[in-house]
Structure formats: structure tokens, C-alpha cells
Design a protein around this motif. Sequence first.
Motif, PDB file in Angstrom:
ATOM      1  N   GLY A  34       0.807  -1.205   0.000  1.00 25.27           N
ATOM      2  CA  GLY A  34       0.000   0.000   0.000  1.00 25.27           C
ATOM      3  C   GLY A  34       0.843   1.259   0.000  1.00 25.27           C
ATOM      4  O   GLY A  34       1.635   1.495  -0.905  1.00 25.27           O
ATOM      5  N   MET A  35       0.706   2.090   1.048  1.00 31.39           N
ATOM      6  CA  MET A  35       1.410   3.361   1.112  1.00 31.39           C
ATOM      7  C   MET A  35       2.925   3.199   1.228  1.00 31.39           C
ATOM      8  O   MET A  35       3.668   4.134   0.942  1.00 31.39           O
ATOM      9  CB  MET A  35       0.894   4.189   2.292  1.00 31.39           C
ATOM     10  CG  MET A  35      -0.536   4.671   2.129  1.00 31.39           C
ATOM     11  SD  MET A  35      -1.095   5.675   3.527  1.00 31.39           S
ATOM     12  CE  MET A  35      -0.174   7.209   3.213  1.00 31.39           C
ATOM     13  N   LEU A  36       3.406   2.040   1.642  1.00 28.23           N
ATOM     14  CA  LEU A  36       4.843   1.836   1.781  1.00 28.23           C
ATOM     15  C   LEU A  36       5.513   1.414   0.473  1.00 28.23           C
ATOM     16  O   LEU A  36       6.719   1.283   0.408  1.00 28.23           O
ATOM     17  CB  LEU A  36       5.136   0.799   2.870  1.00 28.23           C
ATOM     18  CG  LEU A  36       4.823   1.243   4.296  1.00 28.23           C
ATOM     19  CD1 LEU A  36       5.259   0.175   5.281  1.00 28.23           C
ATOM     20  CD2 LEU A  36       5.480   2.571   4.613  1.00 28.23           C
ATOM     21  N   PHE A  37       4.726   1.182  -0.572  1.00 26.88           N
ATOM     22  CA  PHE A  37       5.316   0.924  -1.891  1.00 26.88           C
ATOM     23  C   PHE A  37       5.700   2.276  -2.501  1.00 26.88           C
ATOM     24  O   PHE A  37       4.925   3.232  -2.405  1.00 26.88           O
ATOM     25  CB  PHE A  37       4.301   0.210  -2.786  1.00 26.88           C
ATOM     26  CG  PHE A  37       4.805   0.011  -4.193  1.00 26.88           C
ATOM     27  CD1 PHE A  37       5.613  -1.061  -4.490  1.00 26.88           C
ATOM     28  CD2 PHE A  37       4.483   0.908  -5.194  1.00 26.88           C
ATOM     29  CE1 PHE A  37       6.082  -1.240  -5.779  1.00 26.88           C
ATOM     30  CE2 PHE A  37       4.952   0.736  -6.478  1.00 26.88           C
ATOM     31  CZ  PHE A  37       5.746  -0.348  -6.769  1.00 26.88           C
ATOM     32  N   GLU A 107       1.470  13.360   3.766  1.00 29.94           N
ATOM     33  CA  GLU A 107       2.503  14.370   4.015  1.00 29.94           C
ATOM     34  C   GLU A 107       3.420  13.916   5.148  1.00 29.94           C
ATOM     35  O   GLU A 107       4.647  14.030   5.052  1.00 29.94           O
ATOM     36  CB  GLU A 107       1.851  15.708   4.387  1.00 29.94           C
ATOM     37  CG  GLU A 107       2.866  16.806   4.696  1.00 29.94           C
ATOM     38  CD  GLU A 107       2.207  18.104   5.118  1.00 29.94           C
ATOM     39  OE1 GLU A 107       2.941  19.004   5.589  1.00 29.94           O
ATOM     40  OE2 GLU A 107       0.973  18.221   5.009  1.00 29.94           O
ATOM     41  N   TRP A 108       2.827  13.367   6.222  1.00 30.34           N
ATOM     42  CA  TRP A 108       3.636  12.871   7.336  1.00 30.34           C
ATOM     43  C   TRP A 108       4.526  11.727   6.874  1.00 30.34           C
ATOM     44  O   TRP A 108       5.712  11.673   7.209  1.00 30.34           O
ATOM     45  CB  TRP A 108       2.732  12.383   8.472  1.00 30.34           C
ATOM     46  CG  TRP A 108       3.507  11.855   9.650  1.00 30.34           C
ATOM     47  CD1 TRP A 108       3.949  12.554  10.732  1.00 30.34           C
ATOM     48  CD2 TRP A 108       3.973  10.501   9.841  1.00 30.34           C
ATOM     49  NE1 TRP A 108       4.643  11.737  11.590  1.00 30.34           N
ATOM     50  CE2 TRP A 108       4.681  10.474  11.066  1.00 30.34           C
ATOM     51  CE3 TRP A 108       3.843   9.326   9.101  1.00 30.34           C
ATOM     52  CZ2 TRP A 108       5.262   9.307  11.560  1.00 30.34           C
ATOM     53  CZ3 TRP A 108       4.434   8.166   9.589  1.00 30.34           C
ATOM     54  CH2 TRP A 108       5.132   8.160  10.808  1.00 30.34           C
ATOM     55  N   LEU A 109       3.957  10.798   6.088  1.00 27.95           N
ATOM     56  CA  LEU A 109       4.725   9.647   5.621  1.00 27.95           C
ATOM     57  C   LEU A 109       5.874  10.086   4.727  1.00 27.95           C
ATOM     58  O   LEU A 109       6.985   9.555   4.827  1.00 27.95           O
ATOM     59  CB  LEU A 109       3.817   8.664   4.877  1.00 27.95           C
ATOM     60  CG  LEU A 109       4.495   7.377   4.380  1.00 27.95           C
ATOM     61  CD1 LEU A 109       5.045   6.576   5.547  1.00 27.95           C
ATOM     62  CD2 LEU A 109       3.509   6.534   3.575  1.00 27.95           C
ATOM     63  N   ASP A 110       5.635  11.076   3.853  1.00 27.94           N
ATOM     64  CA  ASP A 110       6.702  11.569   2.973  1.00 27.94           C
ATOM     65  C   ASP A 110       7.845  12.157   3.797  1.00 27.94           C
ATOM     66  O   ASP A 110       9.027  11.896   3.524  1.00 27.94           O
ATOM     67  CB  ASP A 110       6.159  12.637   2.019  1.00 27.94           C
ATOM     68  CG  ASP A 110       5.290  12.036   0.920  1.00 27.94           C
ATOM     69  OD1 ASP A 110       5.368  10.812   0.708  1.00 27.94           O
ATOM     70  OD2 ASP A 110       4.539  12.798   0.277  1.00 27.94           O
TER      71      ASP A 110
END
Length: 317
Positions: A34-37, A107-110
Motif C-alpha cells: 500500500g502506502m509503503l510501496f 505528508e507525514w509519511l513523505d
Amino acid sequence: MNNMDITTGTAVAKTAVDLMKNENVLNKSVGVLGMLFPFAGLKQKAVEMYVEDIEKSDLSAETKVFMILNTKKTFKKIKNQKAIAEIAMENAKQGTDFSEDSGVSEEWLDRFMDSAGFVSSEEIQWIWGKILANEFERPGSTPPNMIRILSEITPALAAAFRYICSMSIYIMPLNEKREIQGGVQELFVPYDKNGERFRENGVSFNVLNELETLGVIRFESIGGYISKGFSSDKILICVGDKLDVIEEYKKGKLPAGNVMLTSVGEALKSITDSIEIGDYYEMVRKYMSDNGVKFAAEHEFVANVNGNELTISRKNS
């Protein structure tokens, strides 16, 4: 970042994705990550292919050297991100949602993963991975200054933090019938009067000040902190499997050690495994005695510790 850096980074990422498509793993990975790809998707082969393309190109020798160096730097950053993403997935609770529906801010993940790219220490990567796992488990729970603090913590400071986080005692008030009336487990760092033992374990006065400056603890070297929530005449404390009854102290002012955790410190402690400190009981006794606490010469309680489970009973009962 200049245009050359952007071009290099984009090309590496594109080569990685193209390679994954060719290996027929993209669809499967996106479903899992998911978002970690693609943080957990890049392979060494992708970079080797890209470097080979640069070497075969008509670019000048100087440009080739520059691009290859930047490619290797970019790949190192992505390798660090990959390691941290994998730690997060391995340590997250079963069923954790890593998709865009997880509620984690993009935004936090980036910002988190951009900073994570500079973390090469395996010990520190583990901390980053655990914090990332916690954020996907409970979106929005990570303190705002966590990324800054994680970016500045060193392996030595992490080891010192782990040492003090392994220091805790159970505090259990006793009523007039000497029955236990509830209880709490609290951090208790008896630095005062035990400074030499702390220094032997890499936790000096300066290190504690560094941890305070970092923002994970509050350190009061003179006088220490006080727990004000206790008013019972007698208090039972448990350190490991050792019990003591406090029979005299300043009412409402039970000594609480020299360290308190900040909100970030509490979050880090929640993912920190404790270590065994052999002489911790003696350090607690010394600290409390030097701060006016008097212990009963005898008492009727015994403790039984089975893993993480603590059972307290009366002798001969």
C-alpha cells in the motif's frame, strides 16, 4: 537539490518500477505494501542496470561520474527506507492496514521516509520501523516532533535511553489492614548517589543532559522528582521480585527518581525492550534511603514473577 539530482533519482525509481513490472511482482506488492510501496520494493539489480546505461551513454566522463555517484547515494537512501519499511511490516499487529485507507497522512509519511533515508544504523532503523508500525496501527498517534528527534538520536543515546527505560517499580498503597489498595508501575531512575554505576553503563550526567536536550526525558539531578498521589501510611514497593514496605516518608511526597519521560519519550519507551539491571534493587533502596524513606525491617508479603505476570501474596496464606 539540482536538476541532475532530480533526474537521477527519478530515473532510478522508474527503472526499479519497470524492473518490478517485468518480474510480475508489482500488482502483488502494491496490494501488500500500500502506502509503503515502493519503499520496500527496490532491488540492487535496478540500480546496476541504470549505472550500466549511464556508462554506455554519450555523456561526458565528468557527467557520468557525477550521475553514478548520485545514483549510489540515492540507492543507499532507498535501501535505508526499504529496511525501515520492512521492519514496520514485520512488527505491525496482524491485520494492520498499510493502504491509503489507513488514515496515515501522506505528508507525514513523505517527511518520515525522507528522513528515514539517512538512517544506516541497524539499531536505529529498528526504532524507526517500530514507530512507523505504530503510526499505521494508530494513525495520528505519533508526537509531532518525533521525526526530528529520531533524526538526531545516536546509537549511544538509544542505548542509554533503553537503560533508563528498563528502570521501573510497582508502587502499591496499603490500607490500615495492610491490604493492597491498587497500584501503579512507574519509571524510577535513581541517578543521584548511584552516578558511578550509571556511568559504567554509558549513562553519564552529560548523556542524561543530551537526552533532555533531545526531548525524550526531563532530568532533575538535584533533589529529583516527587510522586504526590500517595497518602497511605504504608506503601509496598516491588522491584523485580523483591518487595519492601515503606513505613515512613514525607506524606504525599514519595521520591520518584531523577528522570521523567516526555510524550515522545513515552512513545519511544512503548517500543523499547527492557534489559535486566542486576543491581537495580540496591540502587533504588540507596536512593530512597538517602531521600528520607524508611523501610520496615520485616513484612509479610512475597512476590512471584512469571514472565510479565506479577503475583503478590502474604506469607503462609
